[in-house]
Write a protein that holds these residues in place. Structure first.
Motif, PDB file in Angstrom:
ATOM      1  N   ASP A 115       0.835  -1.197   0.000  1.00 40.03           N
ATOM      2  CA  ASP A 115       0.000   0.000   0.000  1.00 40.03           C
ATOM      3  C   ASP A 115       0.871   1.248   0.000  1.00 40.03           C
ATOM      4  OD1 ASP A 115      -2.371   1.553   0.213  1.00 40.03           O
ATOM      5  OD2 ASP A 115      -2.084   1.710   2.370  1.00 40.03           O
ATOM      6  N   ARG A 116       1.933   1.260   0.827  1.00 39.20           N
ATOM      7  CA  ARG A 116       2.846   2.395   0.868  1.00 39.20           C
ATOM      8  C   ARG A 116       3.536   2.614  -0.475  1.00 39.20           C
ATOM      9  NH1 ARG A 116       2.113   5.979   4.997  1.00 39.20           N
ATOM     10  NH2 ARG A 116       2.023   4.957   7.014  1.00 39.20           N
ATOM     11  N   ALA A 117       3.776   1.531  -1.207  1.00 35.18           N
ATOM     12  CA  ALA A 117       4.454   1.647  -2.503  1.00 35.18           C
ATOM     13  C   ALA A 117       3.523   2.121  -3.613  1.00 35.18           C
ATOM     14  CB  ALA A 117       5.065   0.306  -2.889  1.00 35.18           C
ATOM     15  N   GLY A 118       2.216   2.070  -3.383  1.00 36.66           N
ATOM     16  CA  GLY A 118       1.268   2.528  -4.397  1.00 36.66           C
ATOM     17  C   GLY A 118       0.675   1.424  -5.237  1.00 36.66           C
ATOM     18  N   ILE A 119       0.827   0.175  -4.826  1.00 35.07           N
ATOM     19  CA  ILE A 119       0.218  -0.937  -5.554  1.00 35.07           C
ATOM     20  C   ILE A 119      -1.268  -0.969  -5.220  1.00 35.07           C
ATOM     21  CG2 ILE A 119       0.219  -3.444  -5.867  1.00 35.07           C
ATOM     22  CD1 ILE A 119       3.176  -3.443  -5.114  1.00 35.07           C
ATOM     23  N   ARG A 120      -2.107  -1.214  -6.240  1.00 35.83           N
ATOM     24  CA  ARG A 120      -3.546  -1.183  -6.061  1.00 35.83           C
ATOM     25  C   ARG A 120      -4.187  -2.468  -6.587  1.00 35.83           C
ATOM     26  NH1 ARG A 120      -2.003   1.925  -3.128  1.00 35.83           N
ATOM     27  NH2 ARG A 120      -2.201   4.190  -3.095  1.00 35.83           N
TER      28      ARG A 120
ATOM     29  N   ARG B  61      15.292  -2.377  -0.426  1.00 35.60           N
ATOM     30  CA  ARG B  61      14.203  -2.050  -1.355  1.00 35.60           C
ATOM     31  C   ARG B  61      14.247  -2.957  -2.566  1.00 35.60           C
ATOM     32  NH1 ARG B  61      14.987   4.549  -1.445  1.00 35.60           N
ATOM     33  NH2 ARG B  61      14.608   4.907   0.780  1.00 35.60           N
ATOM     34  N   ILE B  62      13.095  -3.086  -3.207  1.00 39.17           N
ATOM     35  CA  ILE B  62      13.003  -3.944  -4.380  1.00 39.17           C
ATOM     36  C   ILE B  62      12.143  -3.241  -5.424  1.00 39.17           C
ATOM     37  CG2 ILE B  62      10.943  -5.220  -3.633  1.00 39.17           C
ATOM     38  CD1 ILE B  62      12.330  -7.770  -4.660  1.00 39.17           C
ATOM     39  N   LEU B  63      12.539  -3.311  -6.694  1.00 44.77           N
ATOM     40  CA  LEU B  63      11.794  -2.692  -7.798  1.00 44.77           C
ATOM     41  C   LEU B  63      10.702  -3.634  -8.285  1.00 44.77           C
ATOM     42  CD1 LEU B  63      14.684  -1.051  -9.854  1.00 44.77           C
ATOM     43  CD2 LEU B  63      12.853   0.150  -8.646  1.00 44.77           C
ATOM     44  N   VAL B  64       9.535  -3.038  -8.541  1.00 41.27           N
ATOM     45  CA  VAL B  64       8.377  -3.817  -8.992  1.00 41.27           C
ATOM     46  C   VAL B  64       7.813  -3.144 -10.251  1.00 41.27           C
ATOM     47  CG1 VAL B  64       6.087  -4.687  -8.409  1.00 41.27           C
ATOM     48  CG2 VAL B  64       7.847  -4.498  -6.635  1.00 41.27           C
ATOM     49  N   ALA B  65       7.708  -3.914 -11.331  1.00 43.55           N
ATOM     50  CA  ALA B  65       7.081  -3.415 -12.560  1.00 43.55           C
ATOM     51  C   ALA B  65       5.669  -3.974 -12.644  1.00 43.55           C
ATOM     52  CB  ALA B  65       7.891  -3.841 -13.789  1.00 43.55           C
ATOM     53  N   MET B  66       4.738  -3.134 -13.076  1.00 46.79           N
ATOM     54  CA  MET B  66       3.350  -3.590 -13.126  1.00 46.79           C
ATOM     55  C   MET B  66       2.597  -2.851 -14.223  1.00 46.79           C
ATOM     56  SD  MET B  66       2.116  -1.754  -9.618  1.00 46.79           S
ATOM     57  CE  MET B  66       1.924   0.028  -9.512  1.00 46.79           C
TER      58      MET B  66
ATOM     59  N   VAL C 275       7.347   0.762  -9.288  1.00 46.74           N
ATOM     60  CA  VAL C 275       7.296   1.278  -7.926  1.00 46.74           C
ATOM     61  C   VAL C 275       8.383   0.589  -7.097  1.00 46.74           C
ATOM     62  CG1 VAL C 275       4.832   1.782  -8.044  1.00 46.74           C
ATOM     63  CG2 VAL C 275       5.591  -0.443  -7.186  1.00 46.74           C
ATOM     64  N   VAL C 276       8.621   1.145  -5.918  1.00 46.84           N
ATOM     65  CA  VAL C 276       9.641   0.606  -5.021  1.00 46.84           C
ATOM     66  C   VAL C 276       8.975   0.124  -3.739  1.00 46.84           C
ATOM     67  CG1 VAL C 276      11.727   1.108  -3.708  1.00 46.84           C
ATOM     68  CG2 VAL C 276      11.403   2.137  -5.969  1.00 46.84           C
ATOM     69  N   VAL C 277       9.182  -1.136  -3.413  1.00 46.77           N
ATOM     70  CA  VAL C 277       8.688  -1.705  -2.162  1.00 46.77           C
ATOM     71  C   VAL C 277       9.856  -1.774  -1.187  1.00 46.77           C
ATOM     72  CG1 VAL C 277       7.746  -3.752  -1.040  1.00 46.77           C
ATOM     73  CG2 VAL C 277       6.846  -3.023  -3.266  1.00 46.77           C
ATOM     74  N   GLU C 278       9.645  -1.222   0.010  1.00 43.75           N
ATOM     75  CA  GLU C 278      10.692  -1.206   1.026  1.00 43.75           C
ATOM     76  C   GLU C 278      10.285  -2.063   2.214  1.00 43.75           C
ATOM     77  OE1 GLU C 278      13.306   2.002   3.693  1.00 43.75           O
ATOM     78  OE2 GLU C 278      11.610   2.656   2.469  1.00 43.75           O
ATOM     79  N   LYS C 279      11.204  -2.867   2.689  1.00 40.50           N
ATOM     80  CA  LYS C 279      10.928  -3.715   3.843  1.00 40.50           C
ATOM     81  C   LYS C 279      11.318  -2.965   5.118  1.00 40.50           C
ATOM     82  CE  LYS C 279      11.180  -8.552   5.244  1.00 40.50           C
ATOM     83  NZ  LYS C 279      11.698  -9.890   4.898  1.00 40.50           N
ATOM     84  N   ASN C 280      10.421  -3.019   6.098  1.00 37.98           N
ATOM     85  CA  ASN C 280      10.681  -2.315   7.352  1.00 37.98           C
ATOM     86  C   ASN C 280      11.914  -2.843   8.057  1.00 37.98           C
ATOM     87  OD1 ASN C 280       8.496  -0.698   7.052  1.00 37.98           O
ATOM     88  ND2 ASN C 280       7.432  -1.355   8.897  1.00 37.98           N
ATOM     89  N   LEU C 281      12.594  -1.921   8.783  1.00 33.39           N
ATOM     90  CA  LEU C 281      13.655  -2.359   9.677  1.00 33.39           C
ATOM     91  C   LEU C 281      13.044  -3.049  10.883  1.00 33.39           C
ATOM     92  CD1 LEU C 281      15.907   0.814   9.615  1.00 33.39           C
ATOM     93  CD2 LEU C 281      16.515  -1.422   8.699  1.00 33.39           C
ATOM     94  N   LYS C 282      13.637  -4.135  11.323  1.00 32.72           N
ATOM     95  CA  LYS C 282      13.117  -4.853  12.490  1.00 32.72           C
ATOM     96  C   LYS C 282      13.543  -4.135  13.762  1.00 32.72           C
ATOM     97  CE  LYS C 282      12.818  -9.396  10.350  1.00 32.72           C
ATOM     98  NZ  LYS C 282      13.259 -10.800  10.377  1.00 32.72           N
TER      99      LYS C 282
END
Length: 381
Positions: free
Chosen positions: A324-329, A360-365, A374-381
């Motif tokens: 959701d934060r990355a803008g995927i719908r 972070r990881i790049l996602v094409a859609m 868009v870029v999906v980022e994984k939270n720091l633990k």
């Protein structure tokens, strides 16, 4: 400017001269050919283009509009009302934003004398932080009462390209207002309403925003409660399907009316609702609670299915999740997820689960006819 009667007279003369010239050519065919006198005369009657005048007006407007419009810290256009303060469009209202320091210009609100009259207005767009002025032809303005904007706004003809939040001026430099979308139609909130809202915000005593813990929905029977937070302030007073008729004595008939009535409530405010349930009316008093932002969801938050040889179709996205934060719908088709090309749902899950915290990881859609990354980022633990 040549009057209509004078123009008709000149056209009659031109036609007569042309007819005489043609008769003379037929009668005296052995004489040298002379130029037809009609074309030069018609050239004098042709009105001059006003585009040069319009371009000159835009050039003259630029200094004043540049002083009035600035980019907020989040990139939104804002109307400067203080040295470092501007007012910008927010969800169903306005808010104060920080802008670069500068002198405060004098801004005068414009009100048209005639609404049903074609005219040019000037849109002040920000492109990469730079001001761009463009003329917008408006065939007419239609006044429409709006409780959301607390007054009469002006509905525009359909098809106009005015993005919500764009500030609009007249060709003389007066402040016409800001573009919004109202009831599905492009509209302008008049400059007087914008300046009035800015003054109220500037004089407002700081408070903790409040909420009533419920959501509403417009129905043919009225404004219905769709959900009540079981831990919220309305939990023991209201139920889903109750119909809300008034808020603090003011009628509400739609979700827009509701947002207009409750958007400025503070924590601790008492809000009186008249509700109807099973044919009976009652008045309910609810004390607003402070708005508590829910924590971020560290999960990817995708519900998806594999589409053979195409990728992964997104069926749903959890609020505040990484997706959701990355803008995927919902409805997006993921074609690349990091190292995985045309991935399966399992490969998407595995790629995110094995991503180190903070990476972070790049996602094409694909979304409709468009393609996005868009870029999906994984939270720091």
């Amino acid at each position: 400017m040549i009057s209509r009667e004078t123009r008709l007279l000149l056209i009659t003369i031109v036609v007569s001269v042309g007819a005489l010239w043609l008769l003379a050519r037929l009668r005296f065919q052995d004489r040298p050919v002379t130029a037809a006198p009609v074309v030069p005369v018609l050239a004098q009657l042709r009105p001059q283009s006003s585009y040069d005048d319009l371009a000159r007006s835009l050039s003259n407007l630029r200094p004043g509009v540049s002083a009035a419009i600035a980019a907020a810290e989040d990139g939104r256009p804002a109307l400067r009302i203080g040295g470092e303060v501007g007012v910008g469009l927010a969800d169903s209202g306005f808010d104060l934003v920080r802008v670069p320091a500068a002198d405060v210009p004098s801004v005068m609100a414009w009100t048209p004398r005639i609404f049903d009259y074609p005219r040019y207005l000037v849109a002040a767009d920000l492109v990469d932080g730079n001001l761009s002025l463009r003329p917008v032809f408006v065939g007419s303005l239609v006044p429409v009462e709006s409780p959301v904007w607390q007054g009469s706004i002006w509905r525009l003809p359909p098809g106009l390209t005015l993005a919500p939040g764009t500030f609009v001026f007249t060709t003389e430099g007066m402040f016409a207002g800001v573009a919004v979308e109202h009831a599905g139609a492009p509209s302008i909130v008049p400059g007087a309403l914008v300046l009035g809202a800015a003054e109220r915000l500037a004089n407002q005593i700081p408070h903790v925003p409040g909420q009533l813990g419920l959501t509403v929905q417009s129905t043919p029977l009225g404004l219905a409660i769709a959900w009540v937070d079981p831990a919220g302030p309305a939990a023991n007073e209201l139920s889903a399907t109750d119909l809300i008729e008034t808020v603090n004595g003011r009628a509400v008939a739609s979700a827009d009316d509701w947002r207009a009535r409750v958007r400025n409530i503070a924590s601790g405010d008492e809000v009186k609702l008249q509700v109807r349930s099973e044919g009976a009316r009652r008045e309910v008093a609810i004390v607003a609670a402070a708005v508590v932002e829910p924590p971020d969801d560290p999960s990817l938050g995708l519900r998806m299915r594999t589409v053979a040889r195409a990728g992964v179709e997104v069926l749903g996205v959890e609020p505040r999740s990484r997706a959701d934060r990355a803008g995927i719908r919902a409805g997006d088709l993921i074609t690349v997820f990091g190292p995985a090309r045309t991935p399966t749902a399992a490969e998407v899950t595995h790629a995110f689960d094995t991503l180190p915290p903070g990476e972070r990881i790049l996602v094409a859609m694909t979304r409709g006819d468009g393609h996005h990354v868009v870029v999906v980022e994984k939270n720091l633990k």
